[in-house]
Motif scaffolding. Structure first.
Motif, PDB file in Angstrom:
ATOM      1  N   GLU A 217     -13.081  -1.145   0.890  1.00 41.98           N
ATOM      2  CA  GLU A 217     -11.682  -0.525   0.755  1.00 41.98           C
ATOM      3  C   GLU A 217     -10.980  -0.121   1.923  1.00 41.98           C
ATOM      4  N   ILE A 218      -9.631  -0.131   1.946  1.00 43.12           N
ATOM      5  CA  ILE A 218      -9.055   0.765   3.047  1.00 43.12           C
ATOM      6  C   ILE A 218      -8.088   1.864   2.335  1.00 43.12           C
ATOM      7  N   PHE A 219      -8.241   2.902   3.205  1.00 46.89           N
ATOM      8  CA  PHE A 219      -7.438   3.986   2.691  1.00 46.89           C
ATOM      9  C   PHE A 219      -6.348   4.260   3.616  1.00 46.89           C
ATOM     10  N   VAL A 220      -4.987   4.427   2.871  1.00 42.81           N
ATOM     11  CA  VAL A 220      -3.740   4.491   3.687  1.00 42.81           C
ATOM     12  C   VAL A 220      -2.943   5.633   3.382  1.00 42.81           C
ATOM     13  N   THR A 221      -2.649   6.362   4.545  1.00 39.69           N
ATOM     14  CA  THR A 221      -1.871   7.532   4.157  1.00 39.69           C
ATOM     15  C   THR A 221      -0.285   7.048   4.222  1.00 39.69           C
TER      16      THR A 221
ATOM     17  N   ILE B  32      -4.176  -2.368  -5.428  1.00 39.09           N
ATOM     18  CA  ILE B  32      -4.144  -0.947  -5.156  1.00 39.09           C
ATOM     19  C   ILE B  32      -5.362  -0.439  -6.399  1.00 39.09           C
ATOM     20  N   VAL B  33      -6.429   0.193  -5.945  1.00 38.68           N
ATOM     21  CA  VAL B  33      -7.394   1.110  -6.878  1.00 38.68           C
ATOM     22  C   VAL B  33      -6.818   2.222  -7.301  1.00 38.68           C
ATOM     23  N   VAL B  34      -6.381   3.051  -6.521  1.00 37.46           N
ATOM     24  CA  VAL B  34      -5.683   4.520  -7.027  1.00 37.46           C
ATOM     25  C   VAL B  34      -4.920   5.028  -5.880  1.00 37.46           C
ATOM     26  N   THR B  35      -4.011   5.951  -6.315  1.00 34.36           N
ATOM     27  CA  THR B  35      -3.070   6.513  -5.506  1.00 34.36           C
ATOM     28  C   THR B  35      -3.331   8.285  -5.529  1.00 34.36           C
TER      29      THR B  35
ATOM     30  N   ALA C 212       0.823  -1.229  -0.050  1.00 26.62           N
ATOM     31  CA  ALA C 212       0.166  -0.067  -0.004  1.00 26.62           C
ATOM     32  C   ALA C 212       0.899   1.152  -0.199  1.00 26.62           C
ATOM     33  N   GLY C 213       1.837   1.487  -0.881  1.00 22.49           N
ATOM     34  CA  GLY C 213       2.614   2.490  -1.180  1.00 22.49           C
ATOM     35  C   GLY C 213       3.763   2.165  -0.326  1.00 22.49           C
ATOM     36  N   CYS C 214       4.450   3.144   0.600  1.00 25.71           N
ATOM     37  CA  CYS C 214       5.433   3.194   1.515  1.00 25.71           C
ATOM     38  C   CYS C 214       5.426   4.303   2.519  1.00 25.71           C
ATOM     39  N   ASP C 215       6.137   4.031   3.676  1.00 32.12           N
ATOM     40  CA  ASP C 215       6.087   4.782   4.751  1.00 32.12           C
ATOM     41  C   ASP C 215       4.667   5.287   5.207  1.00 32.12           C
ATOM     42  N   GLU C 216       3.884   4.012   5.393  1.00 31.99           N
ATOM     43  CA  GLU C 216       2.458   4.055   5.648  1.00 31.99           C
ATOM     44  C   GLU C 216       2.248   4.525   7.268  1.00 31.99           C
ATOM     45  N   GLN C 217       1.361   5.475   7.351  1.00 31.27           N
ATOM     46  CA  GLN C 217       1.008   6.307   8.713  1.00 31.27           C
ATOM     47  C   GLN C 217      -0.319   5.858   9.094  1.00 31.27           C
ATOM     48  N   GLY C 218      -1.151   6.516   8.648  1.00 35.49           N
ATOM     49  CA  GLY C 218      -2.728   6.093   9.002  1.00 35.49           C
ATOM     50  C   GLY C 218      -3.244   5.248   8.109  1.00 35.49           C
ATOM     51  N   VAL C 219      -4.403   4.547   8.577  1.00 31.52           N
ATOM     52  CA  VAL C 219      -5.150   3.709   7.694  1.00 31.52           C
ATOM     53  C   VAL C 219      -6.668   3.684   8.204  1.00 31.52           C
ATOM     54  N   ALA C 220      -7.745   3.796   7.405  1.00 31.72           N
ATOM     55  CA  ALA C 220      -9.003   3.623   7.688  1.00 31.72           C
ATOM     56  C   ALA C 220      -9.671   2.843   6.745  1.00 31.72           C
TER      57      ALA C 220
ATOM     58  N   VAL D 258      -2.493   9.310  -0.634  1.00 34.70           N
ATOM     59  CA  VAL D 258      -3.428   8.174  -0.034  1.00 34.70           C
ATOM     60  C   VAL D 258      -3.403   7.059  -0.910  1.00 34.70           C
ATOM     61  N   THR D 259      -3.012   5.955  -0.530  1.00 36.63           N
ATOM     62  CA  THR D 259      -3.285   4.687  -1.312  1.00 36.63           C
ATOM     63  C   THR D 259      -4.715   4.080  -1.193  1.00 36.63           C
ATOM     64  N   VAL D 260      -5.557   3.845  -2.079  1.00 35.47           N
ATOM     65  CA  VAL D 260      -6.841   3.036  -1.826  1.00 35.47           C
ATOM     66  C   VAL D 260      -6.535   1.643  -2.220  1.00 35.47           C
ATOM     67  N   VAL D 261      -6.954   1.014  -1.502  1.00 33.12           N
ATOM     68  CA  VAL D 261      -6.801  -0.677  -1.806  1.00 33.12           C
ATOM     69  C   VAL D 261      -7.972  -1.535  -1.559  1.00 33.12           C
TER      70      VAL D 261
END
Length: 887
Positions: A410-414, A435-438, A395-403, A425-428
């Motif tokens: 879907e999960i949203f990852v900052t 990954i759906v979109v960044t 889900a990208g890199c250096d993940e911080q927050g997840v909702a 924000v990576t949308v999975v």
């Protein structure tokens, strides 16, 4: 004879060589909740060393030495969920050096516990316990019993008594009626039903001694690897496997001739002490001193895999759970967990270390916890009900927050951004794990929140708050945030909370800001009593925000309507994150400065308890930076800065509960259950009632205004700790009509789900009923494992002023079982029977169609002998084969 509390004859590392802190930061199962190893003494699991599986009841038994309070325990686990069913106290009596101390009489459903140092005089006893209930049937005084094996043909339990030989116990009367003379009473005992013989490991003599149970006569001695202990039998091939603890090998013995066939060396075999046989794939799992399980293929005795289970580890007990296809591994090292191992993927699935967790989000419907792991550029997925750790999601890199967005799955990852620069924000998609979109956001992208009422995601970045449409994944607008998102409100904390009643978003970012989501304006800014607002949570019943101030150790309570302070609480040193738990009706504050979690009573606004993580600051499960509720009864997850995730229970150990899972209500809408004199409420899909007693549980659903419950009253029967009761809701309409969907072809009790528009209902009955106004609704019949829909299922339902009915028929998935023969002259007729159905042919193969499961088979041909002539075949989600040789 094995020495008390040690390894046999002084061989191998001492049992107390590893301190408990060496395992801090791993996670293992404790009463259905993942717990850190340092707290496992609560469940009596400080030195698990023996494991035994009861296939008839699907129960795994694990013996623990040096248990809580310096007593020993035998713990019974449900094979489906790995939850603790009950615990049997054995006093200070078990021997961590003997992996064979548990025996099972499946005929009478009794567990035999050999306690070499138990009893009033500490000279030993044999405890007989009912395997289903855990109640003690009787106790037989006996000098130093170490192991046992059950002879179901003669209904006799044989118990090894050190140098005192084998005691013969009548399994019906529980009378000690005889002894097998000449036996050594070592740790390894096994009964061979085919040849009706008893095998005993002679540790000091380096032999397997064979006895006739009928005459108690010595039949044969087979020379094997040095220091034989654990035994396992492949009933299909008639091969017996002996773990040679001293010789570092596994001996393979032919039971038909009492001869040594081969000896297996190498492949990481380190003082092997116990073996488990997997009847599904013919694999052997060998446990001993060292950090790995060795997997050996039973077909050719070649090395198949090496499974890491911890370092160091002294695995002395291993057993295979045929239901969940997992291994339970007992670890004799003091303070070690019970390892739950996935043999298919060859990994220990209860270990979660070497990570850098920043935050987590919870999927209540599927009981999945999503953990942002900044160090490894991934999101870790944990099933909090079973403890299974799923493969991570990139889900990208250096993940911080997840909702988590439950509406769209879907999960949203900052992602903080390269070199702490421009963040995304990576949308999975959690189903496809892709990954759906960044989405590019801004600098120092950290905190994130899903808001169900408006189907929106709010993202906290440096001096900015961004709104994203959760359905389209498009940027909507940004709001200026004077406090800023970086620093105190980093990805470790839940820095935002939403009150759906008043459409207010509270943002904790240095100080606290109130954002009116309806008109998109920042209407209030509150400087904390202290400094450094870092976490915020809402009590949806009192409409109060709890805001932590990490600078001075205060929590400020704000009215969500006026955004005025109600009170200020002194909590702990550097409070970082706040969470509200509807199950226990309490507010919890993560306190990294003192390594615990504070519990606040919302009624009195007082700190009423400290929940310690039970580890020193140097351990990995230290410095909790985020705390969140995960929907289970009274369960919290803490995200720890030292590199782990800890799940802790906020209720008393063993307190019973029943959970209800609703479908149909908008996310965030409150609902409640009346359960006798108890009343529980929730603003999430999962609602849990605690403190339940008795066996019959009448309940009443308090339905929100404007809605109807499909089951507003009822009575649930069963074990309350296993119960999850579905409740469906439908919005009232001016003219609702019934749309009934019937299901045929399912086995009784099978759960199935159907959706009509946005409303989904799950049932174990043959039909479900929707209450719908006039209109056309998309119908979706959800897939069921092991079944497929016959024909084309209904796709729409049209309501036009009358009730209507739809039907769907499920068909059991069947797989080909091909039985092939060799050795018969061409044109010779032969017959095979599987599960009571017979076929005959003159060809070389016969094909049966079967569902998943295990099935008895038999093969015959007049004038010829089949090998094997009978046995069991297994079908697991694919075609299967069985080869027969005629002579």
């Amino acid at each position: 004879m094995p020495s008390p509390r040690g390894s046999p004859l002084g061989q191998g590392p001492p049992s107390t060589a590893t301190p408990p802190d060496a395992f801090a930061g791993t996670i293992s199962l404790c009463n259905g909740t993942i717990m850190p190893a340092a707290t496992e003494a609560v469940c009596g699991q400080t030195q698990p060393f023996a494991a035994l599986y009861d296939a008839s009841d699907n129960i795994m038994f694990v013996a623990n030495a040096y248990g809580f309070g310096f007593n020993d325990y035998v713990t019974a686990y449900d094979g489906r969920t790995d939850r603790v069913l009950y615990t049997i106290s054995s006093g200070w009596s078990l021997d961590a050096g003997v992996p064979g101390s548990l025996g099972l009489d499946a005929v009478h459903d009794n567990l035999y516990i050999a306690e070499p140092w138990g009893g009033p005089s500490n000279t030993g006893q044999l405890q007989i316990v009912n395997a289903s209930s855990g109640t003690v049937v009787t106790t037989i005084p006996m000098s130093h019993p170490y192991s046992s094996a059950y002879d179901s043909d003669n209904q006799v339990m044989y118990v090894g008594r050190g140098s005192g030989g084998l005691a013969e116990i009548n399994s019906t009367s529980y009378q000690w009626f005889g002894n097998v003379t000449g036996a050594t009473g070592s740790a390894g005992l096994l009964y061979d039903h085919k040849y009706k013989e008893l095998y005993e490991s002679n540790y000091s003599g380096n032999t397997l001694d064979v006895y006739s149970p009928v005459t108690s006569a010595h039949v044969a001695s087979i020379s094997v690897g040095s220091g034989p202990e654990g035994l396992a039998l492949d009933p299909t091939t008639g091969l017996l496997y002996s773990a040679g603890a001293v010789g570092q090998n596994v001996s393979v013995v032919t039971t038909a001739t009492h001869t040594l066939l081969t000896t297996i060396y190498g492949h990481g075999l380190s003082s092997p002490r116990q073996i488990a046989y997997d009847s599904a794939n013919g694999s052997l799992y060998v446990a001993g001193w060292g950090s790995r399980l060795t997997v050996i293929a039973g077909s050719n005795h070649s090395f198949a895999a090496s499974i890491l289970i911890g370092s160091p580890a002294y695995a002395t007990g291993v057993a295979f759970d045929t239901y969940s296809k997992t291994l339970f591994v007992g670890d004799q090292a003091y303070g070690a967990p019970i390892w739950i191992v996935d043999p298919v993927h060859a990994n220990a699935i209860t270990s979660l270390t070497g990570i850098s967790p920043r935050s987590a989000a919870y999927d209540a419907r599927h009981q999945l916890l999503y953990v942002a792991d900044a160090a490894n550029c991934q999101v870790i997925v944990v099933n909090v009900t079973t403890g299974r750790i799923h493969p991570p999601i990139p889900a990208g890199c250096d993940e911080q927050g997840v909702a988590f967005d439950p509406k769209n799955g879907e999960i949203f990852v900052t992602n903080l951004g390269p070199s702490y620069g421009f963040g995304t924000v990576t949308v999975v998609n959690t189903t496809s794990r892709s990954i759906v979109v960044t989405i590019s956001i801004g600098y120092y992208t950290t905190g994130i929140l899903y808001e169900a009422k408006d189907d929106a995601v709010f993202v906290l970045s440096y001096y900015n708050t961004t709104e994203i449409n959760a359905s389209t994944n498009k940027w909507v607008r940004s709001f200026s945030s004077a406090g800023g998102g970086y620093g105190f409100a980093g990805g470790y904390s839940n820095a935002m909370a939403f009150d759906p009643t008043h459409d207010v978003l509270a943002i904790a970012a240095g100080w606290v800001e109130g954002l009116n989501v309806s008109n998109h304006t920042v209407f209030a800014s509150v400087v904390m009593h202290g400094a450094g607002a870092s976490g915020v949570a809402l009590d949806p019943d009192t409409h109060e925000f709890y805001v932590s101030g990490s600078g001075t150790g205060n929590v400020t309570v704000l009215n969500s309507t006026t955004f005025k302070p109600v009170t200020n609480l002194t909590t702990c040193y550097q409070p970082n994150s706040v969470a509200f738990d509807p199950a226990s009706d309490a507010v919890f504050v993560a306190c990294p400065g003192q390594n615990d979690v504070n519990r606040i009573d919302p009624a009195s606004h007082l700190v009423v308890a400290d929940l310690s993580l039970g580890a020193p600051y140097s351990a990995t499960n230290a410095f909790p930076m985020q705390v969140l509720t995960i929907g289970s009864p009274g369960t919290l997850a803490t995200i720890n800065a030292r590199g782990s995730v800890t799940l802790i229970s906020t209720v008393a150990m063993g307190e019973r509960s029943v959970s209800f899972l609703e479908a149909g209500l908008p996310l965030g809408m409150g609902w409640s259950i009346q359960w006798g004199a108890l009343h529980a409420r929730s603003h999430t899909p999962l609602l849990t009632v605690l403190g339940v007693t008795g066996t019959a549980y009448p309940y009443r659903v308090h339905v929100p205004s404007g809605w109807t419950a499909t089951r507003s009253v009822g009575t649930f029967l069963g074990k309350p700790w296993d119960a999850v009761q579905p409740v469906g809701f439908a919005r009232n309409a001016p003219h609702p009509y019934e749309v009934t969907v019937g299901a045929g072809g399912l086995a009784p009790g099978t759960a199935w789900t159907v959706s009509a528009g946005s409303l989904s209902l799950t049932s174990t009955e043959t039909s479900v009923r929707f209450l719908l106004p006039n209109g056309t609704y998309a119908i979706q019949v959800h897939p069921i494992r092991g079944y497929h829909v016959n024909g084309t299922p209904p796709s729409t339902a049209t309501v036009k002023g009358a009730n209507s009915a739809l039907n769907v028929t499920f068909v059991r998935l069947l797989y080909n079982l091909t039985i092939s023969e060799t050795g018969l002259p061409t044109g010779t007729k032969w017959t095979a029977s599987v599960d009571g159905a017979s076929q005959s042919t003159v060809n070389v193969s016969l094909v049966f169609q079967l569902p998943n499961g295990s099935f008895a088979f038999a093969v015959r041909s007049k004038g010829h002998t089949a090998s094997p002539a009978s046995g069991t075949v297994y079908v697991y989600g694919a075609a299967a084969t069985k080869s027969i040789v005629f002579t």
